[in-house]
Design a protein around this motif. Structure first.
Motif, PDB file in Angstrom:
ATOM      1  N   UNK A 118      11.105   6.375   2.466  1.00  0.00           N
ATOM      2  CA  UNK A 118      10.988   5.099   1.766  1.00  0.00           C
ATOM      3  C   UNK A 118      10.548   5.250   0.322  1.00  0.00           C
ATOM      4  N   UNK A 119      10.268   6.478  -0.087  1.00  0.00           N
ATOM      5  CA  UNK A 119       9.808   6.687  -1.465  1.00  0.00           C
ATOM      6  C   UNK A 119      10.937   6.495  -2.468  1.00  0.00           C
ATOM      7  N   UNK A 120      12.168   6.807  -2.054  1.00  0.00           N
ATOM      8  CA  UNK A 120      13.319   6.659  -2.952  1.00  0.00           C
ATOM      9  C   UNK A 120      14.067   5.355  -2.712  1.00  0.00           C
ATOM     10  N   UNK A 121      14.170   4.944  -1.451  1.00  0.00           N
ATOM     11  CA  UNK A 121      14.927   3.728  -1.145  1.00  0.00           C
ATOM     12  C   UNK A 121      14.466   3.118   0.171  1.00  0.00           C
ATOM     13  N   UNK A 122      14.394   1.780   0.184  1.00  0.00           N
ATOM     14  CA  UNK A 122      14.185   0.988   1.391  1.00  0.00           C
ATOM     15  C   UNK A 122      15.188  -0.153   1.326  1.00  0.00           C
ATOM     16  N   UNK A 145       0.815  -1.210   0.000  1.00  0.00           N
ATOM     17  CA  UNK A 145       0.000   0.000   0.000  1.00  0.00           C
ATOM     18  C   UNK A 145       0.846   1.256   0.000  1.00  0.00           C
ATOM     19  N   UNK A 146       1.994   1.180   0.703  1.00  0.00           N
ATOM     20  CA  UNK A 146       2.884   2.322   0.870  1.00  0.00           C
ATOM     21  C   UNK A 146       4.256   1.798   1.282  1.00  0.00           C
ATOM     22  N   UNK A 147       5.282   2.656   1.391  1.00  0.00           N
ATOM     23  CA  UNK A 147       6.610   2.169   1.777  1.00  0.00           C
ATOM     24  C   UNK A 147       6.604   1.342   3.072  1.00  0.00           C
ATOM     25  N   UNK A 161       5.031   9.219   5.726  1.00  0.00           N
ATOM     26  CA  UNK A 161       5.462   7.873   5.332  1.00  0.00           C
ATOM     27  C   UNK A 161       6.506   7.340   6.311  1.00  0.00           C
ATOM     28  N   UNK A 162       7.400   8.202   6.777  1.00  0.00           N
ATOM     29  CA  UNK A 162       8.402   7.785   7.758  1.00  0.00           C
ATOM     30  C   UNK A 162       7.747   7.383   9.070  1.00  0.00           C
ATOM     31  N   UNK A 163       6.729   8.120   9.467  1.00  0.00           N
ATOM     32  CA  UNK A 163       6.009   7.798  10.710  1.00  0.00           C
ATOM     33  C   UNK A 163       5.400   6.397  10.640  1.00  0.00           C
TER      34      UNK A 163
END
Length: 352
Positions: A58-62, A29-31, A174-176
């Motif tokens: 997490x949008x660019x890298x995980x 669903x999301x990062x 997203x980080x949260x």
């Protein structure tokens, strides 16, 4: 079953790449969904050290590195196929699941909507395996020097599904969500060392091996421990242990509520209602308890195959679970209140 179709048929079998993107819509669903799935794989692999690295929420890298059992080359190739798993083998296994993962679709789903790299090794003498997949298409399979364990790197998530990409929230939001998943897993697995690095800054460093109380202190601070006390109960049908808030220390929100069933963070109305009913008159209007409760139950008594997110479960006998929790927590709270009250009275009488 094979059914032939005529050339003028309006109904067609979907190509595998499109099937994977549809599955990704349920699983990813999301990062934070990627982080959750990869954390579960690391935990199932027996890791004691897990390091999560993300860029821009997490949008660019995980990237998740673990020191678990790792995989052989053949297993690594199968792991990125849909419905390939080492955790269940037949239909009966669905009703005795003891691992966090079991559906066998996470890696394939993630790899179909990202630039995906898998590095893994189960025997350092044999060397490791590198698999690179872009948008569901295998780009490279090679041998590589790598220590025992696994590292999965996911870049450009949703690069080929722009409609999904535009629904992502701000980097902070997203980080949260990512942090919340890590905190949930760390509370369920206090023996594991979890770290989170965001944009090269270490945000979480939670050493393992010191038990749930220490893990709660690491996350919420020393003073928070003064508001909770331990509970545990065991009988033939289930056992539970953890910490709940003192009757005199209610909260104004549900933020400090964590339920784990067989070490899986879950949502369960039966458990939630049982805990609240146990508090009963100790809670006023708009007041909530804090609790960190791990329930251990025979896997055959629960169904975790309810939703792809695997956070919803069904109990075979939810009423029994509710009753046990309500009764035992009520008793623990009354004993706690009595001990604190009469203990204070007793100490005062000793002084006079």
């Amino acid at each position: 079953m094979t059914i032939s179709s005529s050339t003028d048929s309006k109904i067609q079998i979907l190509p595998e790449t499109l099937i994977n993107k549809i599955a990704a819509g349920e699983v990813v669903e999301r990062p934070a969904s990627v982080v959750k799935e990869l954390l579960e794989n690391a935990i199932d692999a027996g890791a004691t050290d897990v390091h999560v690295t993300v860029k821009n929420g997490g949008k660019d890298l995980i990237s998740i590195l673990d020191n678990g059992s790792g995989m052989s080359e053949s297993d690594a190739q199968l792991a990125v196929e849909r419905h390939a798993t080492s955790k269940i083998y037949n239909e009966d296994d669905l009703f005795r699941i003891s691992t966090l993962g079991f559906r066998g679709e996470a890696l394939a789903s993630i790899a179909s909507v990202s630039h995906f790299e898998l590095l893994t090794c189960n025997d350092e003498n044999q060397g490791g395996t590198r698999i690179l997949i872009k948008g569901g298409y295998l780009e490279q399979l090679s041998k590589i020097g790598f220590p025992k364990g696994t590292k999965v790197t996911v870049e450009r998530l949703f690069f080929n599904t722009p409609a999904r990409l535009k629904f992502l929230k701000t980097t902070a939001t997203e980080l949260q969500h990512i942090q919340q998943h890590i905190l949930q897993k760390s509370l369920a697995n206090p023996d594991i060392h979890f770290r989170l690095t965001h944009n090269r800054q270490l945000l979480l460093n939670l050493p393992g091996g010191q038990g749930l109380q220490t893990r709660i202190q690491q996350i919420f601070g020393e003073e928070f421990l003064d508001t909770i006390f331990p509970v545990n109960h065991e009988e033939t049908s289930l056992l539970f242990s953890g910490f709940i808030s003192f009757p005199s220390k209610p909260r104004k929100s549900r933020r400090w509520q964590y339920i784990f069933v067989n070490d899986r963070n879950v949502k369960s109305p039966a458990v939630n209602h049982g805990i609240y009913d146990g508090y009963g008159i100790f809670l006023g209007k708009s007041q909530h308890p804090a609790f960190f409760l791990n329930i251990q139950i025979d896997p055959t008594e629960i169904d975790v195959n309810v939703h792809p997110a695997k956070t919803e479960i069904r109990f075979r006998n939810s009423q029994l679970v509710h009753t046990i929790l309500a009764d035992q927590i009520s008793s623990a709270l009354k004993e706690c209140a009595s001990r604190r009250f009469f203990g204070r009275e007793h100490s005062q009488s000793q002084m006079s």
